[in-house]
Design an enzyme around this catalytic site. Structure first.
Site, PDB file in Angstrom:
ATOM      1  N   ASN A  47      59.832 -91.384 -10.951  1.00  0.00           N
ATOM      2  CA  ASN A  47      59.715 -91.252  -9.494  1.00  0.00           C
ATOM      3  C   ASN A  47      60.746 -90.273  -8.946  1.00  0.00           C
ATOM      4  OD1 ASN A  47      57.669 -93.130  -9.380  1.00  0.00           O
ATOM      5  ND2 ASN A  47      58.937 -94.793  -8.600  1.00  0.00           N
ATOM      6  N   ARG A 400      48.265 -83.146  -6.875  1.00  0.00           N
ATOM      7  CA  ARG A 400      49.587 -82.748  -7.364  1.00  0.00           C
ATOM      8  C   ARG A 400      49.833 -83.171  -8.807  1.00  0.00           C
ATOM      9  NH1 ARG A 400      53.561 -84.763  -3.321  1.00  0.00           N
ATOM     10  NH2 ARG A 400      52.756 -83.077  -2.053  1.00  0.00           N
ATOM     11  N   HIS A 430      40.578 -86.660  -0.634  1.00  0.00           N
ATOM     12  CA  HIS A 430      41.309 -87.790  -1.212  1.00  0.00           C
ATOM     13  C   HIS A 430      40.427 -89.030  -1.298  1.00  0.00           C
ATOM     14  CE1 HIS A 430      44.510 -91.042  -1.036  1.00  0.00           C
ATOM     15  NE2 HIS A 430      44.928 -90.300  -2.042  1.00  0.00           N
ATOM     16  N   TYR A 463      46.766 -99.928 -11.693  1.00  0.00           N
ATOM     17  CA  TYR A 463      46.772 -99.827 -10.227  1.00  0.00           C
ATOM     18  C   TYR A 463      45.926-100.955  -9.643  1.00  0.00           C
ATOM     19  CZ  TYR A 463      48.685 -95.037 -10.083  1.00  0.00           C
ATOM     20  OH  TYR A 463      49.481 -93.926 -10.182  1.00  0.00           O
ATOM     21  N   ARG A 559      53.719-100.834   0.523  1.00  0.00           N
ATOM     22  CA  ARG A 559      54.371-100.740  -0.779  1.00  0.00           C
ATOM     23  C   ARG A 559      55.474 -99.684  -0.810  1.00  0.00           C
ATOM     24  NH1 ARG A 559      51.241 -97.459  -4.433  1.00  0.00           N
ATOM     25  NH2 ARG A 559      52.758 -95.873  -3.910  1.00  0.00           N
ATOM     26  N   HIS A 587      48.033-100.458  -4.687  1.00  0.00           N
ATOM     27  CA  HIS A 587      47.479 -99.172  -4.263  1.00  0.00           C
ATOM     28  C   HIS A 587      46.353 -99.308  -3.242  1.00  0.00           C
ATOM     29  CE1 HIS A 587      45.443 -95.171  -5.131  1.00  0.00           C
ATOM     30  NE2 HIS A 587      46.694 -94.822  -4.934  1.00  0.00           N
TER      31      HIS A 587
END
Length: 683
Positions: A47, A400, A430, A463, A559, A587
């Site tokens: 991260n 990304r 998205h 997820y 989150r 998620h």
């Protein structure tokens, strides 16, 4: 551009560090199995790497724009970067304490010992020398660097190297550590119940004198450089301002260094020379430990026969789909909901597989944000093309760090005859959507899939996401219009059922928040419950503050980072917010509005962020089926009552765990949700 007062909003980049602290807390949590704690150290490290590449990079670049424009945007990048580095340093110190003072002793207790080059026995030294000669040497690229020559040293992004310091020399040595080619860890020969593991770094360190013969070595230090990723300014700023920022950054070097992590044992005069050689500022230098790239601990081997991970869960069998031989017949009768990773992603793959073989299916349309490697999904789409189906695949080329893989798959689909579409300028797709059009009684019937997660079987195992499969006519018709927009057949998709960004999502969420505010003022039931990944949109935050002041009860589960400041008297005292970090990555996005007693429930791919409202194609759907609506509400209610892995997000960013009161049942929501769904689908 809408602005909130500085006291009404948290800085997103500073609050993101609060999120990563929650990841670090999981590494510190003694209740987690040992290898899970190691995994959270790896997540924390990974991260942080991405954060420096993207967020810190953007702040550094904004420092270069005209001061007048910075002032207009109310940006103070220098101050923010300093605050970031101060907090990162504190977290890195905690990271080091967890690893050295807790993880290493616990590994030893399990008979797993990590040995460095100074601890090798003669037998072990012989083993690593043989391994080096056979499998490692061919990947090394040792090089001499002249300190007097600019641009002599180029370091690949996030690759680890050894910097070698020679006695009385104006040169450095540099050696790559080829983790991608070889792996990071090597298991030495076991001795009884003792299992020895060493880093690739230590095997190479032993060989460095042989790589630089006839030179006296004064020091060997590990270094790692983070370079910036592409900037996505338009995700946060309006079009005209975004253009001005880009104009100010015309001379920007793509991939420029943003952080150098170096061994803190390196003498100051050496890292000064290194800093000058790389063209870095003092603020870009980050001292660290002997080893870097702890993200490699995702693949740390377990040479024992002990289970040191969380117990694996058996995916719940969906009682309807398990009994179905034809998903289209099933969906024509009822809607179906899926929840990952509690259920298998194979149901989605089987739907596409059936579509590829069904003679009545004419068209398949799908949006792929992060394309998986070879999978049943991709092979079924290719099979559909072979069987004469018309397949339209929208590939997000700007996802990304997945750009290359996505484009490679786009070419494969194109070569097979698919209609492949790519990103629009300055807008991402998205949404997680699919439309299957099937010929039934001379008409094309729409079968729709709307989800919160990517069409990716690997991420679906880690997820927490939701999906809806439906043959609802209104949803299908409106979703077909979304694909018409992607195909360039429509400019604006008319929709009364779905929320579609960037066309109607902001308007509809605004309308519903205002409605709750008005209902509260009229003394009616008024409540907003929402779960999302991130909360940053200033207009939405302002509306939530107004709703809170009107008496609307607002319960949020976020989150990641949040810019909203909860629990402040006179501003947000009716807003309570928590966050859950656990075994799986939360998620999903769920939004519930009380609506005066006539409750409305929505879910989809959009967070309450500027980019999700205004700069991405997103789809949010209402949940019409009463049983599925109750299921979503029950799942969210379980998460809101978590008192094991939930943290309070308060104004002070304390990240305190919610502690159960004496005698209160322990609720670890991810386990409770699994049990809830298992019970529902076994009866």
């Amino acid at each position: 551009m809408f602005q909130l007062d500085k006291n009404e909003v948290k800085h997103r980049d500073l609050n993101w560090l609060s999120f990563n602290e929650r990841v670090l807390q999981e590494a510190e949590d003694e209740n987690n199995p040992l290898y899970e704690r190691l995994k959270f150290l790896a997540i924390f490290s990974s991260n942080l790497d991405e954060y420096f590449r993207v967020r810190v990079s953007q702040l550094r670049q904004i420092k270069k724009i005209d001061k007048s424009l910075r002032k207009k945007l109310a940006l103070r990048p220098n101050k923010t970067v300093k605050e970031i580095l101060k907090e990162v340093k504190k977290q890195q110190e905690r990271f080091g304490r967890v690893y050295f003072d807790e993880i290493i002793p616990l590994l030893a207790k399990e008979g797993i010992l990590i040995k460095d080059d100074s601890q090798f026995t003669e037998d072990q030294l012989k083993i690593v020398n043989e391994e080096y000669a056979k499998n490692i040497a061919k990947f090394l690229k040792p090089k001499i660097i002249d300190l007097q020559k600019e641009d002599e040293l180029f370091l690949e992004n996030t690759t680890i190297y050894f910097l070698i310091v020679f006695k009385d020399s104006d040169e450095f040595g540099i050696v790559n550590i080829p983790v991608d080619e070889y792996g990071r860890f090597f298991i030495l020969k076991n001795e009884g119940n003792q299992h020895y593991i060493t880093f690739l770094d230590d095997i190479i360190r032993v060989q460095i004198p042989n790589l630089f013969e006839n030179r006296e070595i004064n020091g060997i230090y590990e270094i790692k450089l983070s370079r910036d990723a592409e900037l996505y300014i338009e995700d946060e700023f309006d079009g005209v301002l975004a253009e001005k920022i880009y104009e100010s950054l015309e001379q920007r070097n793509v991939g420029q260094p943003t952080r150098l992590l170096y061994d803190a044992a390196m003498p100051s005069e050496i890292h000064k020379k290194l800093r000058k050689l790389l063209g870095l500022g003092k603020i870009d230098m980050m001292p660290g430990g002997k080893y870097h790239n702890f993200k490699d601990f995702f693949s740390f081997p377990n040479p024992t026969d002990k289970n040191l991970h969380n117990e694996t869960i058996e995916p719940i069998k969906h009682k309807v789909l398990e009994a179905s031989y034809n998903y289209f017949e099933t969906l024509s009768e009822r809607d179906i909901s899926l929840h990952f990773p509690y259920m298998s992603f194979s149901y989605v793959e089987k739907l596409i597989q059936q579509a590829s073989e069904d003679e009545a299916v004419e068209k398949i349309k799908i949006s792929l944000y992060r394309v998986a490697d070879e999978s049943l999904l991709t092979s079924s789409l290719l099979k559909a093309l072979k069987n004469g189906k018309e397949v339209t695949v929208f590939i997000e080329a700007k996802a990304r760090f997945d750009e290359k893989n996505n484009i490679d798959w786009g070419k494969k689909f194109e070569d097979a005859g698919a209609n492949v579409l790519y990103s629009y300028p300055k807008i991402k797709v998205h949404s997680k959507i699919m439309l299957i059009q099937r010929r039934e009684k001379s008409d094309l019937r729409n079968y729709a899939y709307i989800g919160t997660g990517n069409f990716n079987s690997k991420t679906a195992e880690i997820y927490c996401d939701h999906a809806l499969l439906t043959a609802d006519k209104k949803i299908g018709k409106e979703l077909s219009r979304v694909f018409d927009v992607l195909e360039g057949k429509l400019i604006i998709p008319r929709a009364k059922t779905l929320m579609i960004s960037p066309f109607s999502t902001r308007l509809e969420f605004t309308r519903m928040i205002i409605r709750e505010t008005e209902n509260a003022r009229l003394g009616k039931k008024a409540k907003i419950t929402a779960k999302m990944n991130s909360l940053e949109d200033p207009e939405i935050i302002s509306l939530l503050y107004q709703a809170s002041n009107a008496g609307v009860e607002i319960r949020l589960l976020v989150r990641g980072f949040t810019c909203l400041v909860p629990g402040v008297e006179g501003m947000s005292e009716n807003i309570y917010m928590t966050s859950i970090v656990d075994k799986f990555l939360e998620h999903g996005r769920i939004y519930i509005f009380e609506n005066g007693g006539d409750e409305e429930i929505f879910f989809g791919s959009a967070d309450w962020m500027i980019r999700n409202m205004d700069r991405r194609i997103e789809v949010i759907t209402p949940i019409k089926d009463p049983d599925i609506a109750k299921e979503f509400k029950d799942i969210l209610e379980i998460q809101l009552n978590d008192n094991v892995k939930a943290r309070i997000q308060d104004a002070e960013e304390t990240n305190k765990y919610i502690k159960p009161t004496k005698g209160e049942k322990l609720i670890r929501s991810q386990i409770e949700i699994y049990n809830y769904l298992k019970k529902k689908h076994s009866t």
